[in-house]
Design a protein around this motif. Structure first.
Motif, PDB file in Angstrom:
ATOM      1  N   VAL A  83      -1.792   3.787 -11.748  1.00 14.56           N
ATOM      2  CA  VAL A  83      -2.987   3.750 -10.898  1.00 14.56           C
ATOM      3  C   VAL A  83      -3.181   5.084 -10.189  1.00 14.56           C
ATOM      4  N   ARG A  84      -2.099   5.688  -9.719  1.00 11.60           N
ATOM      5  CA  ARG A  84      -2.235   7.026  -9.096  1.00 11.60           C
ATOM      6  C   ARG A  84      -2.785   8.043 -10.091  1.00 11.60           C
ATOM      7  N   ASP A  85      -2.318   7.988 -11.340  1.00  8.24           N
ATOM      8  CA  ASP A  85      -2.828   8.896 -12.371  1.00  8.24           C
ATOM      9  C   ASP A  85      -4.322   8.678 -12.595  1.00  8.24           C
ATOM     10  N   ALA A  86      -4.756   7.420 -12.639  1.00  9.50           N
ATOM     11  CA  ALA A  86      -6.187   7.114 -12.805  1.00  9.50           C
ATOM     12  C   ALA A  86      -6.982   7.587 -11.596  1.00  9.50           C
ATOM     13  N   TRP A 106       0.825  -1.212   0.000  1.00  9.84           N
ATOM     14  CA  TRP A 106       0.000   0.000   0.000  1.00  9.84           C
ATOM     15  C   TRP A 106       0.857   1.259   0.000  1.00  9.84           C
ATOM     16  N   SER A 107       2.143   1.118   0.184  1.00 12.70           N
ATOM     17  CA  SER A 107       3.037   2.278   0.277  1.00 12.70           C
ATOM     18  C   SER A 107       3.116   3.066  -1.023  1.00 12.70           C
ATOM     19  N   TRP A 108       2.746   2.465  -2.138  1.00 13.55           N
ATOM     20  CA  TRP A 108       2.735   3.113  -3.450  1.00 13.55           C
ATOM     21  C   TRP A 108       1.742   4.277  -3.505  1.00 13.55           C
ATOM     22  N   MET A 109       0.780   4.287  -2.597  1.00 13.37           N
ATOM     23  CA  MET A 109      -0.274   5.299  -2.658  1.00 13.37           C
ATOM     24  C   MET A 109       0.090   6.594  -1.949  1.00 13.37           C
ATOM     25  N   PHE A 110       1.040   6.537  -1.036  1.00 13.49           N
ATOM     26  CA  PHE A 110       1.344   7.691  -0.190  1.00 13.49           C
ATOM     27  C   PHE A 110       2.817   8.065  -0.300  1.00 13.49           C
ATOM     28  N   GLU A 111       3.070   9.363  -0.535  1.00 14.89           N
ATOM     29  CA  GLU A 111       4.455   9.825  -0.576  1.00 14.89           C
ATOM     30  C   GLU A 111       5.119   9.522   0.755  1.00 14.89           C
TER      31      GLU A 111
END
Length: 156
Positions: free
Chosen positions: A107-110, A78-83
């Motif tokens: 996915v972040r762009d979407a 889940w770390s990919w979602m938060f800086e």
């Protein structure tokens, strides 16, 4: 591509589930493979289709300690979602694993382009984070508990 009807993806409304799965590609890992290390770059994530993965944390003087083992239909990473997009835990396969793999930036762009999709995805990830935090906390309490007390380890 098979649609997951429960677990992480199943918690998404159908239109968001289809959107997310449309960004996936299938992958697999043999047993005993390190998928990522704590503090490494979180540039992708997975939804496990089958198999088991141990999540661990490095504890000075003890090495890597497993805090939770996850499996079918669960979110891995889940770390990919938060800086700053760095892994908070490490992950290693306990058995052969088949998974959907996602490019985190895509996915972040979407997520950013569609607020409804972003809110649904963020809510599902936040639920995973809360469960994993509780599991890690309980595991660390087990590791560091002082025997013979029932008040959290303090004595009078």
């Amino acid at each position: 591509m098979t649609v997951v009807r429960h677990g992480f993806v199943g918690a998404l409304p159908p239109e968001h589930r289809e959107r997310l799965l449309g960004l996936a590609h299938e992958t697999s890992f043999p047993s005993g493979i390190r998928i990522f290390d704590e503090d490494g770059e979180a540039d992708r994530f997975w939804i496990i289709r089958s198999g088991r993965v141990a999540l661990d944390i490095h504890i000075p003087g003890r090495g890597s300690v497993v805090v939770e083992t996850i499996g079918d239909d669960e979110l891995l990473g889940w770390s990919w979602m938060f800086e700053p997009y760095r892994w908070h835990l490490g992950a290693q396969t306990c058995s052969p694993v088949r998974a959907y793999e996602f490019d985190a930036k895509q996915v972040r762009d979407a997520r950013d382009a569609d607020p409804a999709f972003g809110l649904a995805l963020t809510d599902c990830v936040a639920q995973v984070v809360a469960r994993r935090l509780k599991a890690a906390r309980l595991r660390l309490l087990d590791l560091y508990a002082v025997g013979g007390t029932d008040d959290g380890g303090s004595s009078v």
